[in-house]
Write a protein that holds these residues in place. Sequence first.
Motif, PDB file in Angstrom:
ATOM      1  N   UNK A   1      -4.128  13.057 -14.141  1.00 12.45           N
ATOM      2  CA  UNK A   1      -5.206  12.094 -14.388  1.00 12.45           C
ATOM      3  C   UNK A   1      -6.546  12.657 -13.917  1.00 12.45           C
ATOM      4  N   UNK A   2      -6.576  13.233 -12.733  1.00  9.12           N
ATOM      5  CA  UNK A   2      -7.825  13.813 -12.205  1.00  9.12           C
ATOM      6  C   UNK A   2      -8.378  14.888 -13.133  1.00  9.12           C
ATOM      7  N   UNK A   3      -7.487  15.701 -13.693  1.00 12.88           N
ATOM      8  CA  UNK A   3      -7.915  16.780 -14.586  1.00 12.88           C
ATOM      9  C   UNK A   3      -8.377  16.244 -15.938  1.00 12.88           C
TER      10      UNK A   3
ATOM     11  N   UNK B   1      -9.622   9.423 -11.802  1.00 12.06           N
ATOM     12  CA  UNK B   1      -9.123  10.129 -10.618  1.00 12.06           C
ATOM     13  C   UNK B   1      -9.838   9.663  -9.360  1.00 12.06           C
ATOM     14  N   UNK B   2     -11.162   9.453  -9.445  1.00 14.18           N
ATOM     15  CA  UNK B   2     -11.908   8.951  -8.286  1.00 14.18           C
ATOM     16  C   UNK B   2     -11.482   7.526  -7.942  1.00 14.18           C
ATOM     17  N   UNK B   3     -11.180   6.734  -8.961  1.00 11.80           N
ATOM     18  CA  UNK B   3     -10.684   5.374  -8.714  1.00 11.80           C
ATOM     19  C   UNK B   3      -9.352   5.411  -7.966  1.00 11.80           C
ATOM     20  N   UNK B   4      -8.482   6.323  -8.369  1.00  8.71           N
ATOM     21  CA  UNK B   4      -7.197   6.460  -7.681  1.00  8.71           C
ATOM     22  C   UNK B   4      -7.428   6.840  -6.219  1.00  8.71           C
ATOM     23  N   UNK B   5      -8.335   7.795  -5.995  1.00 12.12           N
ATOM     24  CA  UNK B   5      -8.641   8.216  -4.623  1.00 12.12           C
ATOM     25  C   UNK B   5      -9.162   7.043  -3.795  1.00 12.12           C
ATOM     26  N   UNK B   6     -10.025   6.235  -4.389  1.00 14.80           N
ATOM     27  CA  UNK B   6     -10.594   5.088  -3.666  1.00 14.80           C
ATOM     28  C   UNK B   6      -9.507   4.085  -3.287  1.00 14.80           C
ATOM     29  N   UNK B   7      -8.625   3.804  -4.212  1.00 14.40           N
ATOM     30  CA  UNK B   7      -7.535   2.861  -3.937  1.00 14.40           C
ATOM     31  C   UNK B   7      -6.618   3.410  -2.842  1.00 14.40           C
ATOM     32  N   UNK B   8      -6.335   4.701  -2.879  1.00 14.89           N
ATOM     33  CA  UNK B   8      -5.471   5.287  -1.855  1.00 14.89           C
ATOM     34  C   UNK B   8      -6.134   5.253  -0.485  1.00 14.89           C
ATOM     35  N   UNK B   9      -7.434   5.487  -0.412  1.00 16.22           N
ATOM     36  CA  UNK B   9      -8.142   5.411   0.872  1.00 16.22           C
ATOM     37  C   UNK B   9      -8.128   3.981   1.404  1.00 16.22           C
ATOM     38  N   UNK B  10      -8.348   3.015   0.525  1.00 15.27           N
ATOM     39  CA  UNK B  10      -8.308   1.608   0.934  1.00 15.27           C
ATOM     40  C   UNK B  10      -6.908   1.253   1.445  1.00 15.27           C
ATOM     41  N   UNK B  11      -5.886   1.762   0.774  1.00 14.40           N
ATOM     42  CA  UNK B  11      -4.508   1.493   1.200  1.00 14.40           C
ATOM     43  C   UNK B  11      -4.235   2.090   2.581  1.00 14.40           C
ATOM     44  N   UNK B  12      -4.777   3.273   2.880  1.00 13.03           N
ATOM     45  CA  UNK B  12      -4.602   3.872   4.208  1.00 13.03           C
ATOM     46  C   UNK B  12      -5.223   2.981   5.283  1.00 13.03           C
ATOM     47  N   UNK B  13      -6.383   2.437   4.984  1.00 14.72           N
ATOM     48  CA  UNK B  13      -7.083   1.583   5.953  1.00 14.72           C
ATOM     49  C   UNK B  13      -6.276   0.315   6.211  1.00 14.72           C
ATOM     50  N   UNK B  14      -5.829  -0.332   5.153  1.00 11.12           N
ATOM     51  CA  UNK B  14      -5.060  -1.568   5.306  1.00 11.12           C
ATOM     52  C   UNK B  14      -3.716  -1.281   5.973  1.00 11.12           C
ATOM     53  N   UNK B  15      -3.095  -0.167   5.636  1.00 17.23           N
ATOM     54  CA  UNK B  15      -1.817   0.200   6.276  1.00 17.23           C
ATOM     55  C   UNK B  15      -1.990   0.415   7.772  1.00 17.23           C
TER      56      UNK B  15
END
Length: 101
Positions: A11-13, A19-33
């Motif tokens: 997707x990033x490629x 790809x940036x949206x996926x990265x943002x969601x994953x960072x938000x998930x790390x914070x909430x986790x």
Amino acid sequence: MATWNDYKKHVRESNPEIGRDIDEVEERAKIVSAMIDQRHNLNLSQRDLAEMCGLPHSSVARIESGKSSPNLTTLLKIFDTLGLTLTVQTDPHRRMSPITK
């Protein structure tokens, strides 16, 4: 694609914006986790945490379920109560953990 990481790379490629949206969601998930993990480590219920922060229980529940994103003031209030520190990263090439205890 064999794995989720393979799919994200594809997707990033093929679409860097998504790809940036996926990265943002994953960072938000790390914070909430981190928030949930620390709440559990302190043996606090969602209701306990909400009361300690002066927030409605429903706010903590929505954040933890991913149904809403906390505003910065709410997030800092929760993190302070949990003894966590949120690091704001301005250089996207410098890798660091966004959460510290």
